[in-house]
Design a protein around this motif. Structure first.
Motif, PDB file in Angstrom:
ATOM      1  N   VAL A   8       0.817  -1.201   0.000  1.00 62.12           N
ATOM      2  CA  VAL A   8       0.000   0.000   0.000  1.00 62.12           C
ATOM      3  C   VAL A   8       0.860   1.264   0.000  1.00 62.12           C
ATOM      4  O   VAL A   8       0.620   2.218  -0.743  1.00 62.12           O
ATOM      5  N   GLY A   9       1.925   1.265   0.839  1.00 60.85           N
ATOM      6  CA  GLY A   9       2.788   2.445   0.906  1.00 60.85           C
ATOM      7  C   GLY A   9       3.477   2.732  -0.416  1.00 60.85           C
ATOM      8  O   GLY A   9       3.553   3.880  -0.856  1.00 60.85           O
ATOM      9  N   GLU A  10       3.980   1.647  -1.058  1.00 56.67           N
ATOM     10  CA  GLU A  10       4.658   1.826  -2.346  1.00 56.67           C
ATOM     11  C   GLU A  10       3.683   2.293  -3.416  1.00 56.67           C
ATOM     12  O   GLU A  10       3.994   3.187  -4.217  1.00 56.67           O
ATOM     13  N   ALA A  11       2.479   1.708  -3.441  1.00 60.02           N
ATOM     14  CA  ALA A  11       1.467   2.104  -4.423  1.00 60.02           C
ATOM     15  C   ALA A  11       1.048   3.559  -4.217  1.00 60.02           C
ATOM     16  O   ALA A  11       0.873   4.317  -5.174  1.00 60.02           O
ATOM     17  N   ALA A  12       0.899   3.947  -2.933  1.00 57.97           N
ATOM     18  CA  ALA A  12       0.519   5.334  -2.647  1.00 57.97           C
ATOM     19  C   ALA A  12       1.624   6.296  -3.075  1.00 57.97           C
ATOM     20  O   ALA A  12       1.352   7.386  -3.588  1.00 57.97           O
ATOM     21  N   HIS A  13       2.876   5.885  -2.871  1.00 58.71           N
ATOM     22  CA  HIS A  13       4.000   6.739  -3.282  1.00 58.71           C
ATOM     23  C   HIS A  13       4.007   6.932  -4.799  1.00 58.71           C
ATOM     24  O   HIS A  13       4.194   8.059  -5.295  1.00 58.71           O
ATOM     25  N   LYS A  14       3.780   5.857  -5.535  1.00 63.28           N
ATOM     26  CA  LYS A  14       3.739   5.949  -6.992  1.00 63.28           C
ATOM     27  C   LYS A  14       2.564   6.831  -7.444  1.00 63.28           C
ATOM     28  O   LYS A  14       2.696   7.628  -8.368  1.00 63.28           O
ATOM     29  N   CYS A  15       1.438   6.681  -6.753  1.00 60.30           N
ATOM     30  CA  CYS A  15       0.254   7.480  -7.115  1.00 60.30           C
ATOM     31  C   CYS A  15       0.515   8.963  -6.883  1.00 60.30           C
ATOM     32  O   CYS A  15       0.144   9.803  -7.693  1.00 60.30           O
ATOM     33  N   ARG A  16       1.187   9.283  -5.733  1.00 54.20           N
ATOM     34  CA  ARG A  16       1.479  10.685  -5.452  1.00 54.20           C
ATOM     35  C   ARG A  16       2.420  11.268  -6.496  1.00 54.20           C
ATOM     36  O   ARG A  16       2.280  12.434  -6.896  1.00 54.20           O
ATOM     37  N   ARG A  17       3.393  10.473  -6.943  1.00 54.35           N
ATOM     38  CA  ARG A  17       4.322  10.947  -7.972  1.00 54.35           C
ATOM     39  C   ARG A  17       3.565  11.253  -9.270  1.00 54.35           C
ATOM     40  O   ARG A  17       3.820  12.263  -9.935  1.00 54.35           O
ATOM     41  N   LYS A  18       2.638  10.367  -9.622  1.00 55.62           N
ATOM     42  CA  LYS A  18       1.834  10.606 -10.827  1.00 55.62           C
ATOM     43  C   LYS A  18       0.988  11.876 -10.694  1.00 55.62           C
ATOM     44  O   LYS A  18       0.899  12.695 -11.619  1.00 55.62           O
ATOM     45  N   LEU A  19       0.373  12.021  -9.505  1.00 52.54           N
ATOM     46  CA  LEU A  19      -0.464  13.201  -9.292  1.00 52.54           C
ATOM     47  C   LEU A  19       0.360  14.481  -9.319  1.00 52.54           C
ATOM     48  O   LEU A  19      -0.084  15.511  -9.835  1.00 52.54           O
ATOM     49  N   GLN A  20       1.586  14.417  -8.743  1.00 56.33           N
ATOM     50  CA  GLN A  20       2.462  15.590  -8.785  1.00 56.33           C
ATOM     51  C   GLN A  20       2.858  15.942 -10.213  1.00 56.33           C
ATOM     52  O   GLN A  20       2.935  17.110 -10.597  1.00 56.33           O
ATOM     53  N   HIS A  21       3.091  14.887 -11.028  1.00 55.06           N
ATOM     54  CA  HIS A  21       3.424  15.112 -12.435  1.00 55.06           C
ATOM     55  C   HIS A  21       2.252  15.776 -13.160  1.00 55.06           C
ATOM     56  O   HIS A  21       2.440  16.743 -13.918  1.00 55.06           O
ATOM     57  N   VAL A  22       1.048  15.250 -12.925  1.00 52.80           N
ATOM     58  CA  VAL A  22      -0.136  15.835 -13.538  1.00 52.80           C
ATOM     59  C   VAL A  22      -0.339  17.260 -13.035  1.00 52.80           C
ATOM     60  O   VAL A  22      -0.682  18.176 -13.796  1.00 52.80           O
ATOM     61  N   GLN A  23      -0.084  17.464 -11.723  1.00 54.65           N
ATOM     62  CA  GLN A  23      -0.271  18.779 -11.144  1.00 54.65           C
ATOM     63  C   GLN A  23       0.669  19.808 -11.764  1.00 54.65           C
ATOM     64  O   GLN A  23       0.294  20.953 -12.003  1.00 54.65           O
ATOM     65  N   SER A  24       1.915  19.382 -12.036  1.00 59.79           N
ATOM     66  CA  SER A  24       2.860  20.306 -12.666  1.00 59.79           C
ATOM     67  C   SER A  24       2.394  20.702 -14.063  1.00 59.79           C
ATOM     68  O   SER A  24       2.510  21.858 -14.473  1.00 59.79           O
ATOM     69  N   HIS A  25       1.832  19.708 -14.789  1.00 57.45           N
ATOM     70  CA  HIS A  25       1.294  20.017 -16.118  1.00 57.45           C
ATOM     71  C   HIS A  25       0.090  20.953 -16.007  1.00 57.45           C
ATOM     72  O   HIS A  25      -0.051  21.883 -16.806  1.00 57.45           O
ATOM     73  N   LEU A  26      -0.759  20.684 -15.021  1.00 55.22           N
ATOM     74  CA  LEU A  26      -1.926  21.542 -14.832  1.00 55.22           C
ATOM     75  C   LEU A  26      -1.506  22.964 -14.499  1.00 55.22           C
ATOM     76  O   LEU A  26      -2.108  23.928 -14.983  1.00 55.22           O
ATOM     77  N   ALA A  27      -0.483  23.102 -13.667  1.00 55.76           N
ATOM     78  CA  ALA A  27      -0.002  24.437 -13.313  1.00 55.76           C
ATOM     79  C   ALA A  27       0.508  25.179 -14.539  1.00 55.76           C
ATOM     80  O   ALA A  27       0.258  26.381 -14.715  1.00 55.76           O
ATOM     81  N   LYS A  28       1.215  24.442 -15.409  1.00 58.50           N
ATOM     82  CA  LYS A  28       1.721  25.053 -16.637  1.00 58.50           C
ATOM     83  C   LYS A  28       0.570  25.513 -17.522  1.00 58.50           C
ATOM     84  O   LYS A  28       0.564  26.643 -18.048  1.00 58.50           O
ATOM     85  N   HIS A  29      -0.423  24.629 -17.697  1.00 57.17           N
ATOM     86  CA  HIS A  29      -1.582  24.991 -18.522  1.00 57.17           C
ATOM     87  C   HIS A  29      -2.382  26.127 -17.887  1.00 57.17           C
ATOM     88  O   HIS A  29      -2.953  26.968 -18.593  1.00 57.17           O
ATOM     89  N   PHE A  30      -2.426  26.119 -16.548  1.00 54.65           N
ATOM     90  CA  PHE A  30      -3.143  27.184 -15.856  1.00 54.65           C
ATOM     91  C   PHE A  30      -2.488  28.536 -16.126  1.00 54.65           C
ATOM     92  O   PHE A  30      -3.162  29.537 -16.361  1.00 54.65           O
ATOM     93  N   GLU A  31      -1.148  28.560 -16.074  1.00 53.80           N
ATOM     94  CA  GLU A  31      -0.431  29.806 -16.371  1.00 53.80           C
ATOM     95  C   GLU A  31      -0.695  30.256 -17.808  1.00 53.80           C
ATOM     96  O   GLU A  31      -0.888  31.451 -18.069  1.00 53.80           O
ATOM     97  N   GLU A  32      -0.705  29.296 -18.741  1.00 51.33           N
ATOM     98  CA  GLU A  32      -0.997  29.650 -20.130  1.00 51.33           C
ATOM     99  C   GLU A  32      -2.410  30.212 -20.268  1.00 51.33           C
ATOM    100  O   GLU A  32      -2.643  31.189 -20.994  1.00 51.33           O
ATOM    101  N   ALA A  33      -3.368  29.571 -19.545  1.00 53.14           N
ATOM    102  CA  ALA A  33      -4.750  30.056 -19.603  1.00 53.14           C
ATOM    103  C   ALA A  33      -4.856  31.458 -19.014  1.00 53.14           C
ATOM    104  O   ALA A  33      -5.585  32.310 -19.535  1.00 53.14           O
ATOM    105  N   GLU A  34      -4.113  31.693 -17.920  1.00 55.54           N
ATOM    106  CA  GLU A  34      -4.106  33.020 -17.318  1.00 55.54           C
ATOM    107  C   GLU A  34      -3.568  34.056 -18.301  1.00 55.54           C
ATOM    108  O   GLU A  34      -4.109  35.157 -18.434  1.00 55.54           O
TER     109      GLU A  34
END
Length: 459
Positions: free
Chosen positions: A133-159
């Motif tokens: 569970v801990g390893e799976a959660a760690h991998k999930c958080r890494r994926k979410l952080q990656h998606v979040q960084s992309h979202l932040a980039k797109h958010f800045e472009e939208a702004e």
């Protein structure tokens, strides 16, 4: 527990930056009450946002300085992070398998579900990929952080794009309004020139008629005096008097018979074509006098149509109605009459005519434009109406515009872009139907069809 989770989620939203969507880092609060990470606000202004304007509500701050770090909000953010971490640990500790009452230790990657040890022994998960569970959660958080960084980039472009839309480099409203204003002035100038030309031609026509009348009056006086002359004097001047009389009388047709003038209206036909409708002719109208084509788009005089009456155009069986009837809106259609020396176009109200007595004129409920050929001249006439004018030559294509609500029916010379005649106002009370009349045919001439032009056709 559920209520606490909802409260915690609300608290998380309050300590989250609306630009980067992460917990505040060195939070600063603008004068309007919105808070952001210090770096996010600085970067937002650097990207082109108007200086000291809030990225959230776009209001411009009256204070011309960068806001200081909000210490209280920074402390609350740290507390919120700690609470969320403790809540996550407590939740993980309480989670257990409802079936086996065992804690969730593993996570099935295939089914995306947490499993206890006994669940993993079941055949349905035997071939699946399992992770702690801990390893799976760690991998999930890494994926979410990656998606979040992309979202932040797109958010800045939208702004940035939103800011560009709010402060466009090109003021299209001003430019387009200027073009329409220029078009209005152009049309007003054209209208003034056209009306001036009409007045000049009317004066010229009046002068021509006055001169013709004066010539007739002078000739009448001369002939009256000649009648009282001695025989030899009369015979001596007879040849000259007869020649003068013939010359004056030959000018009568040009002086009396008016000619339909052409006044092109720029852009009118193009504008009317926005209201083009697809019309078809009623096949039930086919008879020995008229023949309707298979595609219901044209009609021509049949071989059985014999011109025997003084007014063959009033024969009820010789006209064709459209299959469509109109009781609202604006409609426009064009008809090709190139191969017809004589024709009638317009609208009719068949239901009104059926309600009248049988001896009533067939066109008593119609509004029509008629083309008649007399010797070498063509005449356009209206029914009802006062138009009876010569034209320089046949009109190859006629446009018909109907506006039911205002009671307008207008005919146009499509090739010349000019108005032929307009009925206005007509009190419409029931649906009206387009009328087509391909004749009457001239003796010894084989007339062609009257054809509805395709909706997408252009000259």
């Amino acid at each position: 527990m559920a209520a606490f989770s909802e409260t915690l989620q609300e608290f998380q939203r309050e300590i989250t930056c609306s630009i980067c969507r992460s917990y505040f880092s060195e939070p600063v609060t603008t004068w309007c009450g919105h808070s952001f990470c210090r770096a996010c606000l600085s970067r937002s202004w650097t990207l082109g946002t108007a200086a000291f304007s809030c990225p959230e509500c776009r209001q411009v701050s009256p204070v011309q300085e960068f806001p200081r770090v909000n210490g209280i909000l920074a402390q609350l953010t740290d507390v919120g992070k700690e609470l969320c971490s403790l809540h996550l640990q407590s939740t993980e500790g309480q989670s257990q398998c409802a079936k086996h009452q065992k804690a969730f230790k593993l996570f099935c990657e295939d089914d995306q579900t947490p499993l206890c040890v006994r669940c993993c022994q079941s055949p349905e998960h035997g071939a699946h990929k399992l992770s702690p569970v801990g390893e799976a959660a760690h991998k999930c958080r890494r994926k979410l952080q990656h998606v979040q960084s992309h979202l932040a980039k797109h958010f800045e472009e939208a702004e940035e794009l939103l800011d560009q839309e709010e402060r466009p480099a090109v003021d299209w409203h001003w430019m387009i309004a200027g073009e329409y204003n220029k078009l209005h002035h152009f049309l007003m100038e054209e209208e003034s020139r056209c009306l001036g030309r009409i007045k000049e031609e009317e004066r010229a026509s009046q002068d021509r008629l006055s001169q013709h009348r004066q010539a007739l009056q002078d000739l009448m006086l001369v002939l009256q005096d000649a009648g009282h002359q001695p025989n030899l004097d009369l015979l001596h001047e007879a040849k000259q008097l007869l020649g003068r009389s013939e010359s004056v009388l030959s000018q009568r047709a040009k002086a009396v018979s008016p000619e339909l003038r052409e006044y092109p209206i720029p852009g009118m036909i193009e504008m009317l074509r926005r209201f083009r409708v697809d019309i078809t002719m009623d096949p039930a109208a086919a008879n020995p006098f008229v023949t309707v084509s298979e595609d219901l788009k044209s009609v021509k005089a049949g071989e059985g149509w014999q011109v025997k009456t003084k007014h063959p155009e009033l024969a009820v069986g010789n006209y064709v109605l459209a299959e469509q009837a109109f009781s609202s809106g604006r409609q426009y259609w064009e008809v090709d009459v190139t191969r017809l020396p004589q024709w009638i176009l317009g609208i009719s109200n068949p239901s009104l005519r059926r309600k009248r007595k049988r001896n009533t004129e067939p066109w008593a409920s119609a509004f029509l434009l008629r083309c008649v050929k007399k010797e070498e001249d063509y005449f356009l006439q209206t029914y009802p109406g006062s138009l009876d004018h010569r034209v320089k030559g046949p009109v190859p294509r006629v446009g018909v515009y109907l506006e039911y609500s205002s009671g307008t029916l207008a005919f146009y010379n499509v090739l010349q872009r000019s108005l032929i005649y307009r009925f206005y106002p007509i009190l419409f009370t029931e649906p009206v139907t387009p009328v087509f009349f391909p004749g009457p045919p001239l003796p010894g001439m084989k007339a062609g069809p009257m054809t509805l032009c395709p909706v997408d056709s252009h000259l």
